[in-house]
Each structure stands twice: as C-alpha cells, then as structure tokens.
Motif scaffolding. Structure first.
Motif, PDB file in Angstrom:
ATOM      1  N   LEU A 549       8.518 -14.047   6.533  1.00 57.80           N
ATOM      2  CA  LEU A 549       8.205 -12.496   6.738  1.00 57.80           C
ATOM      3  C   LEU A 549       9.298 -11.732   7.012  1.00 57.80           C
ATOM      4  O   LEU A 549       9.603 -10.777   6.473  1.00 57.80           O
ATOM      5  N   ALA A 550      10.392 -12.273   7.896  1.00 58.45           N
ATOM      6  CA  ALA A 550      11.636 -11.800   8.489  1.00 58.45           C
ATOM      7  C   ALA A 550      12.268 -11.521   7.278  1.00 58.45           C
ATOM      8  O   ALA A 550      12.949 -10.518   6.923  1.00 58.45           O
ATOM      9  N   ALA A 551      12.562 -12.413   6.372  1.00 59.91           N
ATOM     10  CA  ALA A 551      13.181 -12.361   5.284  1.00 59.91           C
ATOM     11  C   ALA A 551      12.738 -11.183   4.027  1.00 59.91           C
ATOM     12  O   ALA A 551      13.533 -10.415   3.562  1.00 59.91           O
ATOM     13  N   ALA A 552      11.589 -11.469   4.000  1.00 56.61           N
ATOM     14  CA  ALA A 552      10.750 -10.499   3.165  1.00 56.61           C
ATOM     15  C   ALA A 552      10.942  -8.819   3.611  1.00 56.61           C
ATOM     16  O   ALA A 552      11.257  -7.913   2.912  1.00 56.61           O
ATOM     17  N   GLN A 553      10.874  -9.051   5.110  1.00 54.77           N
ATOM     18  CA  GLN A 553      11.222  -7.193   5.381  1.00 54.77           C
ATOM     19  C   GLN A 553      12.763  -6.789   5.142  1.00 54.77           C
ATOM     20  O   GLN A 553      12.848  -5.738   4.785  1.00 54.77           O
ATOM     21  N   GLN A 554      13.443  -7.960   5.364  1.00 55.85           N
ATOM     22  CA  GLN A 554      15.195  -7.528   4.977  1.00 55.85           C
ATOM     23  C   GLN A 554      15.126  -7.159   3.622  1.00 55.85           C
ATOM     24  O   GLN A 554      15.721  -6.313   3.335  1.00 55.85           O
ATOM     25  N   LEU A 555      14.885  -8.043   2.791  1.00 51.86           N
ATOM     26  CA  LEU A 555      14.786  -7.989   1.250  1.00 51.86           C
ATOM     27  C   LEU A 555      14.322  -6.739   0.750  1.00 51.86           C
ATOM     28  O   LEU A 555      14.566  -5.897  -0.207  1.00 51.86           O
ATOM     29  N   SER A 556      13.200  -6.122   1.605  1.00 54.20           N
ATOM     30  CA  SER A 556      12.520  -4.979   0.989  1.00 54.20           C
ATOM     31  C   SER A 556      13.369  -3.714   1.660  1.00 54.20           C
ATOM     32  O   SER A 556      12.900  -2.534   1.362  1.00 54.20           O
ATOM     33  N   GLY A 557      14.292  -3.829   2.514  1.00 51.85           N
ATOM     34  CA  GLY A 557      14.992  -2.872   3.022  1.00 51.85           C
ATOM     35  C   GLY A 557      14.285  -1.959   3.975  1.00 51.85           C
ATOM     36  O   GLY A 557      14.733  -1.080   4.271  1.00 51.85           O
ATOM     37  N   GLY A 558      13.327  -2.747   4.460  1.00 57.44           N
ATOM     38  CA  GLY A 558      12.474  -2.010   5.642  1.00 57.44           C
ATOM     39  C   GLY A 558      11.013  -1.456   5.292  1.00 57.44           C
ATOM     40  O   GLY A 558      10.318  -0.967   6.071  1.00 57.44           O
ATOM     41  N   SER A 559      10.910  -1.538   3.785  1.00 59.11           N
ATOM     42  CA  SER A 559       9.710  -0.798   3.519  1.00 59.11           C
ATOM     43  C   SER A 559       8.427  -1.782   3.819  1.00 59.11           C
ATOM     44  O   SER A 559       7.335  -1.244   3.898  1.00 59.11           O
ATOM     45  N   LEU A 560       8.720  -3.063   3.960  1.00 54.98           N
ATOM     46  CA  LEU A 560       7.686  -3.878   4.280  1.00 54.98           C
ATOM     47  C   LEU A 560       7.902  -4.087   5.954  1.00 54.98           C
ATOM     48  O   LEU A 560       9.059  -4.377   6.209  1.00 54.98           O
ATOM     49  N   LYS A 561       7.282  -3.887   6.774  1.00 57.99           N
ATOM     50  CA  LYS A 561       7.154  -4.071   8.278  1.00 57.99           C
ATOM     51  C   LYS A 561       6.415  -5.149   8.943  1.00 57.99           C
ATOM     52  O   LYS A 561       5.120  -4.999   9.178  1.00 57.99           O
ATOM     53  N   PHE A 562       7.037  -6.385   9.414  1.00 53.60           N
ATOM     54  CA  PHE A 562       6.065  -7.216   9.958  1.00 53.60           C
ATOM     55  C   PHE A 562       6.704  -7.240  11.449  1.00 53.60           C
ATOM     56  O   PHE A 562       6.019  -7.635  12.421  1.00 53.60           O
ATOM     57  N   PHE A 563       7.947  -6.641  11.709  1.00 56.32           N
ATOM     58  CA  PHE A 563       8.461  -6.733  12.988  1.00 56.32           C
ATOM     59  C   PHE A 563       9.074  -5.569  13.380  1.00 56.32           C
ATOM     60  O   PHE A 563       9.791  -4.889  12.719  1.00 56.32           O
ATOM     61  N   HIS A 564       8.880  -5.084  14.657  1.00 52.99           N
ATOM     62  CA  HIS A 564       9.792  -3.830  15.272  1.00 52.99           C
ATOM     63  C   HIS A 564      11.200  -4.540  15.507  1.00 52.99           C
ATOM     64  O   HIS A 564      11.586  -5.441  16.340  1.00 52.99           O
TER      65      HIS A 564
END
Length: 612
Positions: A549-564
């Motif tokens: 999930l953290a990798a997905a958030q990073q790859l999305s440029g922050g458009s996916l948000k799993f973590f503050h």
C-alpha cells in the motif's frame, strides 16, 4: 557515536554450553530475581526444552508464497498439526532428547511444534545441566527458580541445537504506556483525552453499521488480570455493550493490581482493541510476568491453540539486551530465534502479530557504563541513552506500531473529532535512573520508538519502499500515542500550544489519561479485525500488504492515500517526514483505505449510530 554490531538470526547456533545469567549479570531492560534459599531437592519442576525447526528454508518459502498474489499458496493457511509434521522437531531428535533427559530422572510430558515439555525434580535438573537452583524473588514479588551459574547443555542436546530459557533471573521486557493521572469525565480539548470512537472518526474508520469485527478473535498478551467493572464502565460511557472477553491463563497468570503498570496496560489494551472492533471476541492471554519464559509460553499457547486471528502485544525490550555486550560477554540472541520460530508458525497459520514499538524514541538503551559505574550518593550521570529498537516490534514477522500526537476539531457543544494534523515531536527528559541501579542516564527521550535492527536483515517487504537501512527498520505503521509523560523534561515541552495528546482509559474505578505506543498497537489490532471481517479471512504477516500500500501511494504521486505522511517530528535520534521514516514507519492510517474498504461509509461523530 554508538555503533551496533549487525548479526542476522538465520538459524540455531550449536554451543557446548547454554549460558544463563549469573547473579552478577544484569540486562538493562530488566527486573532482577534475587536468590533467597536453595531449592528443595525433591521440589517438582516443569520447563521447556526448545528444539530447532526442520525444513527452515521450505518454511520461509511457504511464508513468502502465502503473501504472493497469484501463488497457489496465497492466503492458504496451514493447521498446527500440519506445521508440526512439516516443520516441527525431527522425531529422531525428540527420541534422543527424551532418552538423555530420562537418564537424569526427567520426563518428557508432551511434544509440541517447538520442543518438549519436561517435568522432574530440582535434583534431576541440577544433575542434567550441572547447575544449582535457588528460590528467588523480584522487588515486585515475582517468584521463580533461578540458576546460580551457567547451565551446561549435555553434548548430544547441544549438537541438535536444544535450548532452555527457564531459570534465568532476568526479566528484559516492559510495558509501553504511562498514566498521566485523572481526567474529567468527557472530551475537553483538541488533543483529547480521546475515546476509541474519537480516534475512529479522526482516522476514517468504517461505519459501525458495516464492520464491527464480528467473527474475528483478537488476543491480548499481558501479565495481569482485569476488572470486569472497569471494562463495563468504559463501554457504558459510550453506550456500547462490552466485547466478549475470555481468559487464557498461562503458567498461573498474574492478578489485577491497581498499582501495577501491567494492570494499567491490560485494561488499556482491552478497551482500545474492543473499542475499535466491538463485536470481536477478545482472548486475554494472562502470563505471570514479562520474562522471556512467560512471553514465549504465552505466544506458544496461542499459536498451538490457533484460536486468535490477531495477537497484540504492548511491551518490549531493547534488542541489545540480548547481546553479549550487556551480558558479561554471553550472547543471548538465540532466545530471539525461539521467538521467531513461534511467530513464523503463527504467520503460516494466518495469524497476525502486532506490537508497540516503544516509548523511548530512537534511544531505548543505556550505555554499558550505567551498569558498570559504582553508584554514588547522590547519584551522578554515569551513562547516556543509545540508539536501537525494541523487540518484538523489530521482528520481521511482527507489525511494529509507532505513534503521534493527534490534533482534531473541537467544539464544546458537540463530540465531533475530525482529523486536523499530527506531530511526532518527542519530549526530551532530564537524566534519571531507569532501572534503579543507583546511577543516572542522560539524553533520554519520550517518543515513538524506531530505528534499525541489529539482528534482523531487511525483509523482502521493506524493499518496496526506501527505508534508508540495510536491516529491518521499525516501525511499520502508527496511530495516536500522545506525549508529556510527566517528571523532568528539558526544556518543558508540555506548555500551551505544544500539541501533546492523550487517551482516556477507565482503570481501577476511575478515568485516567494514558499515553504510549501501547495505545496505538491494540488500535491497529482492532482495525485489522475489521479488515478480516470485510475480506472474510485471516491476513497472516500483514506487513507485506502494508508496504504494498505504501508503494502504491508513492507511485500514484499521492493521489492514492492509505497513510498520513509528511508528519513532522523527532524521536531523539531520527526525524519524521515524507515517505517511510524511522519514527512513524509508513505513517498513520486512513482507516477505510487501509483495510481495502474505501467505498464503505465512514464512522461519523462519536456516540452516533455509525460510531457508538
């Protein structure tokens, strides 16, 4: 600067002798058992002989495949019987060990996935291992048998990698919470005190109408009983029926004590986990103390019974406490190998382990000079706090949970608790005597435990993000923990405008404020119970999912948000910030997205139908 010696725990070392603590050795995160009288020769003794697992590489492969989508073994969990037959001790080793122990009059009463339960007399133990056993007690009244010198393992047992944890006079681990004192009866600021439903709104948990933890089981491991009246009063305050709690007493357990940190801890854990997942079944695994013997027995019992889906632990001790440098040159890291084997069994069965990362920031252990300098009156500074991480949160098989100070919306007339911001600012402490040795230690910090392991290599899942380390990094994820522990702080970091939060607990008949990563860990355990209910099954080692999930958030440029993320802060050694960091891990959760249920309605205002 303190340089840790990196040593990977990849197997069992074979030694001619298994050493236990002598009376003069002192582990830094410990209570001491003081010998009083020699044990009676015919006194009955029960203890465990741990044996190494077989087919270790195949087990590691299975654990990886169980977390690899598309694999034939993905989320296909095995049973305890299957684990024992595939990975348990070799039958030839069991038979040989039984014979060797029998030669000293000791009897193997049962065989499990990790070794042998053995019974006999004190004289039999002394004959088998070349030791003298004494009755001993701690300053807190814990009683046990201890060895007066190093235990010598019979050559044949040593060759097969047998280990004994019993008879050590040292308790290395401790709870991760602190009582900040009595509080008013309700919410009263933008930094708490927080009830569980306040946190559920702030962290975007799913609505109570959709997920409650129904059908899941959470185990809490702690050395105390609890008061049913406290649990009833806590949930009554928020208009909820208390969760179903059953108790598993291991090695006799420990009683409730209003002056005990363990009792404060156990009720905090029950209230937080039960609040996050009100319809989950909670098992209290009540062990007698936080010795390695008791903790291992608790974990092994839960794993062998296989009833708990999630196991939450709010305690830990510095990894370095097992290193030879702190033990008169004797290496005790093999004890961590026993823990790892038990955690791996649980993971293979689909069990998830969660542990608080600690409250001493990035500086959990005093320098050796604190223990070797003769005490003076008045006490003087004889050491400094050094970097490190605490176990079991540092285990690659466990999810380590750190913490923040949380700020929410606040209006006196309503109970709304929406997320505003967080910080991971620690509180620097004046020199103090952490273990009652008579010396002071400088440079301490209250804050989210985090850093780099000195024992464990970097797990595969941490390759998905940049942890800035070649070894296991801690923590993995965080929630609110709070600050301002009381006592001496330098400078005073607890004034107006410093944003230090806390949580409300019902304890010993009244409301108290509590802080620590012990608040965060059972909260994450409860959230994972909601995920298991939503997905319809166990998760195993959830770190694979967390880092994906953290990798997905990073790859999305922050458009996916799993973590503050981008939460500022400093834990005395590391700075928080963007991406993964050794203060907060991947950050604090967006609850619904984190459990892969973004489309469900959110928990609303506390004490409403969506968030009672």
């Amino acid at each position: 600067m303190f340089h840790l010696k990196m040593r990977h725990l990849t197997g069992w070392a074979t030694m001619g002798a298994l050493y236990l603590f002598c009376f003069h050795a002192l582990s830094p995160a410990a209570q001491r058992l003081t010998p009083t009288t020699p044990a009676a020769a015919q006194q009955q003794v029960e203890f465990e002989v741990y044996l190494p697992l077989q087919n270790a590489s195949q087990l590691d492969q299975l654990l990886q495949e169980q977390q690899t989508a598309g694999s034939a073994n993905y989320h296909k969990w095995i049973t305890p019987d299957q684990f024992q037959s595939q990975f348990g001790p070799k039958q030839s080793d069991v038979a040989k060990a039984t014979q060797i122990l029998g030669n000293s009059g000791l009897t193997v009463t049962s065989v499990n996935s990790h070794g042998l339960q053995v019974a006999g007399t004190v004289s039999g133990v002394e004959s088998a291992f070349g030791i003298s056993l004494w009755n001993a007690t701690t300053s807190k009244g814990t009683q046990a048998l201890t060895a007066t010198h190093a235990l010598t393992m019979p050559a044949a047992l040593s060759q097969m990698g047998a280990k004994v944890v019993h008879f050590s006079p040292t308790i290395r681990q401790h709870t991760h919470s602190r009582n900040r004192g009595t509080v008013p009866a309700n919410r009263y600021s933008d930094v708490g005190g927080y009830w569980f439903d306040d946190l559920k709104q702030a962290y975007d948990f799913p609505s109570y109408k959709k997920l409650t933890g129904n059908g899941t089981t959470i185990a809490i491991v702690m050395s105390s009983d609890y008061l049913k009246s406290d649990i009833k009063a806590y949930f009554k305050h928020e208009g909820l029926t208390p969760p179903k709690i059953t108790e598993e007493t291991v090695l006799g357990g420990a009683p409730f004590d209003p002056n005990s940190g363990a009792s404060l801890e156990v009720e905090l854990d029950l209230e937080q986990a039960g609040g996050m997942a009100p319809n989950a079944h909670i098992i209290l695994c009540n062990i007698p103390d936080l010795s390695d013997l008791s903790i291992l027995s608790g974990y092994a019992t839960l794993v062998e019974e296989n009833k708990a889906d999630i196991v939450s632990s709010s305690f830990g001790g510095p990894e370095a406490a097992y290193d030879a440098e702190y033990n008169d040159g004797v290496d005790f890291s093999d004890i961590l190998t026993i823990y790892e084997d038990i955690f791996k069994q649980g993971n293979a069965q689909g069990m998830t382990f969660v542990a608080s990362s600690g409250d001493s920031g990035g500086l959990p252990i005093p320098s050796v000079s604190y223990f070797t300098t003769p005490p003076q009156n008045p006490p003087v500074v004889a050491g400094v706090f050094l970097p490190g991480v605490e176990y079991p949160a540092s285990s690659p098989s466990v999810t380590g949970v750190g913490g923040t100070n949380l700020v929410t919306t606040y209006m006196p007339s309503v109970l709304t608790s929406k997320y505003v911001r967080e910080n991971a600012d620690g509180d620097p402490e004046l020199p103090y005597d952490p273990y009652g040795f008579g010396n002071l230690v400088a440079g301490g910090y209250w804050g989210s435990g985090g850093g780099e392991s000195m024992f464990f290599k970097k797990p595969l899942y941490q390759l998905l993000v940049n942890t800035g380390s070649k070894t296991r990094s801690v923590p993995d994820v965080s929630l609110q923990m709070g600050g301002c522990p009381g006592g001496g702080l330098v400078p005073d970091t607890c004034g107006v405008g410093t944003d230090r939060s806390f949580t409300i607990e019902y304890f010993a008949g009244g409301l108290v404020g509590v802080i620590g990563t012990s608040v965060a860990a059972p909260g994450v355990a409860g959230l994972l119970a909601l995920e298991e209910e939503n997905l319809g099954g166990r998760l195993g080692n959830v770190n694979y999912e967390i880092y994906a999930l953290a990798a997905a958030q990073q790859l999305s440029g922050g458009s996916l948000k799993f973590f503050h993320q981008d939460i500022p802060g400093f834990n005395g050694y590391f700075h928080a910030g963007s991406g993964y960091n050794k203060v907060l891990g991947n950050g604090t959760v967006y609850g619904r997205a984190f459990i892969l249920a973004p489309g469900l309605p959110a928990a609303g205002m506390p004490q409403t139908p969506s968030n009672p």
